[in-house]
Design an enzyme around this catalytic site. Structure first.
Site, PDB file in Angstrom:
ATOM      1  N   ARG A  44       0.842  -1.211   0.000  1.00  0.00           N
ATOM      2  CA  ARG A  44       0.000   0.000   0.000  1.00  0.00           C
ATOM      3  C   ARG A  44       0.874   1.256   0.000  1.00  0.00           C
ATOM      4  NH1 ARG A  44      -1.549   2.554   4.450  1.00  0.00           N
ATOM      5  NH2 ARG A  44      -1.816   0.703   5.723  1.00  0.00           N
ATOM      6  N   TYR A  96     -17.732  12.684 -17.178  1.00  0.00           N
ATOM      7  CA  TYR A  96     -18.065  11.342 -16.695  1.00  0.00           C
ATOM      8  C   TYR A  96     -19.006  11.455 -15.495  1.00  0.00           C
ATOM      9  CZ  TYR A  96     -17.560   6.661 -14.868  1.00  0.00           C
ATOM     10  OH  TYR A  96     -17.825   5.394 -14.401  1.00  0.00           O
ATOM     11  N   ASP A 166      -8.934  15.169 -17.457  1.00  0.00           N
ATOM     12  CA  ASP A 166      -9.302  13.771 -17.630  1.00  0.00           C
ATOM     13  C   ASP A 166      -9.146  13.466 -19.120  1.00  0.00           C
ATOM     14  OD1 ASP A 166     -10.557  11.324 -18.014  1.00  0.00           O
ATOM     15  OD2 ASP A 166     -12.123  11.707 -16.531  1.00  0.00           O
ATOM     16  N   LYS A 191     -10.179   1.787 -19.343  1.00  0.00           N
ATOM     17  CA  LYS A 191     -10.741   1.942 -20.680  1.00  0.00           C
ATOM     18  C   LYS A 191      -9.718   1.561 -21.756  1.00  0.00           C
ATOM     19  CE  LYS A 191     -14.229   3.394 -18.272  1.00  0.00           C
ATOM     20  NZ  LYS A 191     -14.510   4.786 -17.990  1.00  0.00           N
TER      21      LYS A 191
END
Ligand SMILES: *Cc1c(COP(=O)(O)O)cnc(C)c1O
Length: 368
Positions: A44, A96, A166, A191
């Site tokens: 992490r 989005y 974005d 995507k």
């Protein structure tokens, strides 16, 4: 140092092991913790070999330091952590729906002031750059394929805001926001970059060391890291981005032209169409126009019948995979600005004539 190699070459060659006897690809290392003294300690906090490799490639493509996340939305949430309490965010009217949801939720809770700006209102964006804390752009936009004047907005004078883009629909091969002057480039790696509809991942890339440090600190504490397998799959997908995108873009351009001439289609949005209002602008700073098109049919029922009537094009959400998908966009929460009958189609790598036959047949049946 300026790397002389083309991005299409770099995305194949970077992010690989290099010691004698190493495999050509980083193996998946499912690990939370590591023995002390090496590169990694706790995944992490400092990643894994596949996360590091993915960041090396994405960073080189965009020209900055990349941080990868467990999803595109986790990447956006990390960017929003940069906004001070009570700060001001400018965001597009078309973007989005998840991003819009996160922004309006934060505004409703009093975390920030939210100002929505039309993607093509360049003067409005330039004004927001001076005064806002975060200017968040999305171009081409999801789902209306609007083009914002990224070079003009990112270079507008007197800027106080962090400017983020974005760039999911463009991919790093289609436009490079950092080169245009943005502070942050963000991708839903889910995507086109992943390209196979088999993973969730996101990325933020920046040249500003202060922002990279803060984003990494947030990711460590919020825990928004991708899994080792997702990072491996994303990197594997990314290796073929240039050939996938070439085919997907040429298919999208051809389908957009044929749709534009179809009597059952009211309007097509695709920046690659010379008739599209965003075309000239997109041509001025993009390399290619992406592989998402949206088009309007008579009404929502017709749109539903078209997407359900196709057999090669899958009726599914999301986009960017090798397989073509389509979805009716209007009528969903947060989509009141969309015209009725809007279909968003993500164009895959199939033969374009098969895609067209499928579309034309479904359009004919739905509009009969
Ligand atoms: C899908 C998408 C996102 C969100 O990414 P996830 O990986 O689904 O979290 C953000 N922006 C755009 C433009 C998208 O298409």
């Amino acid at each position: 140092m300026i790397d002389p190699l083309h991005p299409r070459t770099r995305l194949v060659g970077l992010g690989r092991p290099h010691r004698p006897g190493d495999p050509l690809n980083h193996p998946v290392t499912p690990a939370s913790n590591f023995l002390p003294g090496g590169e990694h300690w706790y995944s992490r906090l400092d990643g894994t070999n596949t996360i590091d490799a993915l960041e090396e490639v994405i960073g080189a493509l965009e020209g900055g330091t990349a941080l990868v996340f467990g999803s595109g939305m986790a990447a956006v949430a990390a960017v929003l952590s940069l906004v001070p309490a009570g700060g001001k965010i400018a965001a597009p009217t078309d973007c989005y729906h998840g991003v819009a949801g996160l922004l309006t939720e934060g505004a409703a809770a009093g975390r920030w002031d939210l100002h929505r700006i039309e993607p093509t209102d360049t003067a409005g964006w330039a004004a927001a750059c001076d005064g806002a804390d975060l200017v968040w752009l999305e171009s081409p936009s999801n789902p209306l394929l609007e083009i914002s004047d990224l070079p003009a907005i990112c270079r507008s004078g007197g800027r106080t805001a962090i400017v983020g883009v974005d760039s999911t629909f463009a991919t790093p091969l289609g436009q490079r926001p950092l080169e245009l002057g943005a502070d942050l480039a963000m991708h839903s790696v889910t995507k086109f970059m992943g390209g196979h509809s088999d993973l969730l991942a996101g990325a933020v890339v920046t040249r500003r060391e202060d922002l990279a440090t803060r984003l990494q600190g947030h990711r460590q504490l919020a825990g928004a890291v991708p899994g080792a397998l997702e990072a491996f799959l994303a990197l594997r997908g990314l290796r073929t981005l240039s050939v996938r995108l070439d085919r997907q873009q040429s298919n999208a351009g051809e389908l957009a032209r044929r749709l534009e001439a179809h009597p059952a289609v009211r309007r097509v949005r695709y920046p690659g169409l010379v008739t599209d209002p965003g075309h000239t602008l997109a041509a001025s700073f993009m390399d290619g126009y992406g592989a998402v098109i949206s088009f309007e049919v008579a009404d929502d029922d017709t749109a539903a019948a078209v997407v359900e009537g196709m057999q090669i094009v899958t009726h599914a959400t999301s986009l960017g995979g090798v397989e073509s998908t389509a979805e009716r966009r209007s009528g969903y929460p947060g989509s009141t600005h969309l015209p009725p009958g809007l279909i968003r189609m993500s164009v895959g790598i199939e033969h374009v004539d098969d895609l067209w036959d499928d579309l034309a047949r479904a359009l004919a049946v739905a509009s009969a």
